[in-house]
Design a protein around this motif. Structure first.
Motif, PDB file in Angstrom:
ATOM      1  N   ASP A  85       0.822  -1.200   0.000  1.00  0.00           N
ATOM      2  CA  ASP A  85       0.000   0.000   0.000  1.00  0.00           C
ATOM      3  C   ASP A  85       0.864   1.261   0.000  1.00  0.00           C
ATOM      4  OD1 ASP A  85      -2.465   1.447   0.134  1.00  0.00           O
ATOM      5  OD2 ASP A  85      -2.137   1.759   2.275  1.00  0.00           O
ATOM      6  N   ARG A  86       0.650   2.131  -0.983  1.00  0.00           N
ATOM      7  CA  ARG A  86       1.335   3.416  -1.099  1.00  0.00           C
ATOM      8  C   ARG A  86       2.844   3.289  -0.919  1.00  0.00           C
ATOM      9  NH1 ARG A  86      -2.605   8.344   0.667  1.00  0.00           N
ATOM     10  NH2 ARG A  86      -4.561   7.373   0.054  1.00  0.00           N
ATOM     11  N   THR A  87       3.418   2.387  -1.699  1.00  0.00           N
ATOM     12  CA  THR A  87       4.851   2.091  -1.577  1.00  0.00           C
ATOM     13  C   THR A  87       5.488   2.002  -2.953  1.00  0.00           C
ATOM     14  OG1 THR A  87       4.454   0.819   0.448  1.00  0.00           O
ATOM     15  CG2 THR A  87       6.538   0.454  -0.660  1.00  0.00           C
ATOM     16  N   THR A  88       6.553   2.751  -3.158  1.00  0.00           N
ATOM     17  CA  THR A  88       7.342   2.616  -4.380  1.00  0.00           C
ATOM     18  C   THR A  88       8.361   1.494  -4.199  1.00  0.00           C
ATOM     19  OG1 THR A  88       8.845   4.320  -3.552  1.00  0.00           O
ATOM     20  CG2 THR A  88       7.091   5.051  -5.041  1.00  0.00           C
ATOM     21  N   VAL A  89       9.012   1.105  -5.298  1.00  0.00           N
ATOM     22  CA  VAL A  89       9.979   0.007  -5.208  1.00  0.00           C
ATOM     23  C   VAL A  89      11.115   0.338  -4.248  1.00  0.00           C
ATOM     24  CG1 VAL A  89      11.612  -1.417  -6.513  1.00  0.00           C
ATOM     25  CG2 VAL A  89       9.443  -0.770  -7.542  1.00  0.00           C
ATOM     26  N   CYS A  90      11.546   1.608  -4.244  1.00  0.00           N
ATOM     27  CA  CYS A  90      12.652   1.979  -3.361  1.00  0.00           C
ATOM     28  C   CYS A  90      12.245   1.954  -1.887  1.00  0.00           C
ATOM     29  CB  CYS A  90      13.201   3.357  -3.732  1.00  0.00           C
ATOM     30  SG  CYS A  90      12.029   4.718  -3.568  1.00  0.00           S
ATOM     31  N   GLN A  91      10.938   1.981  -1.620  1.00  0.00           N
ATOM     32  CA  GLN A  91      10.447   1.909  -0.236  1.00  0.00           C
ATOM     33  C   GLN A  91      10.062   0.486   0.156  1.00  0.00           C
ATOM     34  OE1 GLN A  91       7.308   4.854  -0.970  1.00  0.00           O
ATOM     35  NE2 GLN A  91       8.199   6.117   0.633  1.00  0.00           N
TER      36      GLN A  91
END
Length: 253
Positions: A85-91
């Motif tokens: 949820d609400r996460t980019t690959v870097c996160q």
């Protein structure tokens, strides 16, 4: 798995030398992966091992690594940005996976996003949509004049919600029609809610939708996968706003 040794993973990564080359999934091993690493840090380590073996490293996009720029565009196990949820690959952290897991890593899949190399795609089509009308060309004064026009809080909050879009393209990658309606809707809605954007509203929405079609994006058929895939949680209400703005523009010459 011991905490000291970390995780061992099998990666199936899309490798493609160039836009016109034939691509395929290739298998690599990721050893001793710390659960506290980000997904991109894990790929960095895999690339270091590949370079030591004389193998060309995996090409992938990245920049801020703070969930701001949206460059880290990858489809992980079939879901843009990995499905958190609400996460980019870097996160995305490796604690989301288990020892022994197999992970499939692919680029965005869309006609409008041609593959440059491996996991890197050309997302210039989104820039073309912005260039066609996603701006205010009229003179709005200097920086201090930004607060000269009173704007209701409801309108300001609405515009800020739309402005959260980082243009990563996850909405396109997640949509079965590869449409950029959520992206375009957010950009149109952001300006349509503010007085500075109303003067060119009709021309803006017509030009941006025309460019969207010319770039090869599909049409929206209300799957809502765009909202689910968006790392910033951009709401599909902005697509509805886009449609309303377009209908209004038909009667404004």
């Amino acid at each position: 798995m011991s905490e000291q040794n970390g995780m061992n993973l099998t990666l199936y990564v899309w490798r493609q030398k160039g836009p016109n080359a034939t691509g395929k999934l290739e298998s690599y091993q990721a050893h001793n992966v710390s659960p506290d690493e980000s997904f991109l840090e894990m790929l960095d380590e895999v690339n270091e091992d590949l370079i030591k073996k004389g193998i060309e490293p995996i090409a992938f996009d990245h920049d801020c690594r703070e969930g701001i720029c949206g460059m880290c565009s990858q489809v992980i196990n079939g879901v843009p940005h990995g499905g958190q949820d609400r996460t980019t690959v870097c996160q995305l952290h490796m604690r989301s996976f288990k020892d022994g897991d197999s992970i499939y890593i692919e680029p965005w899949r869309a006609k409008a996003f041609p593959i440059v190399k491996d996991l890197v795609v050309d997302r210039a089509a989104l820039d073309k949509i912005i260039q066609s009308g996603g701006y205010v060309s009229c003179h709005t004064g200097g920086v201090p004049d930004g607060n000269a026009i009173p704007i209701p809080k409801k309108a300001a909050d609405y515009a800020m919600d739309a402005a959260e879009c980082i243009g990563c393209g996850a909405c396109v990658a997640g949509c079965p029609n590869s449409t950029a309606m959520l992206f375009t809707g957010a950009k149109v809605s952001q300006l349509a809610a503010l007085p500075q954007g109303k003067a060119e509203a009709a021309q803006r929405v017509r030009e941006m939708l025309k460019t969207l079609e010319e770039c090869g994006f599909g049409n929206c058929s209300n799957h809502y996968e765009c909202q689910a895939a968006c790392p910033k949680g951009i709401n599909v209400k902005f697509i509805a706003k886009l449609n309303r703005e377009y209908m209004k523009s038909i009667f404004i010459k």
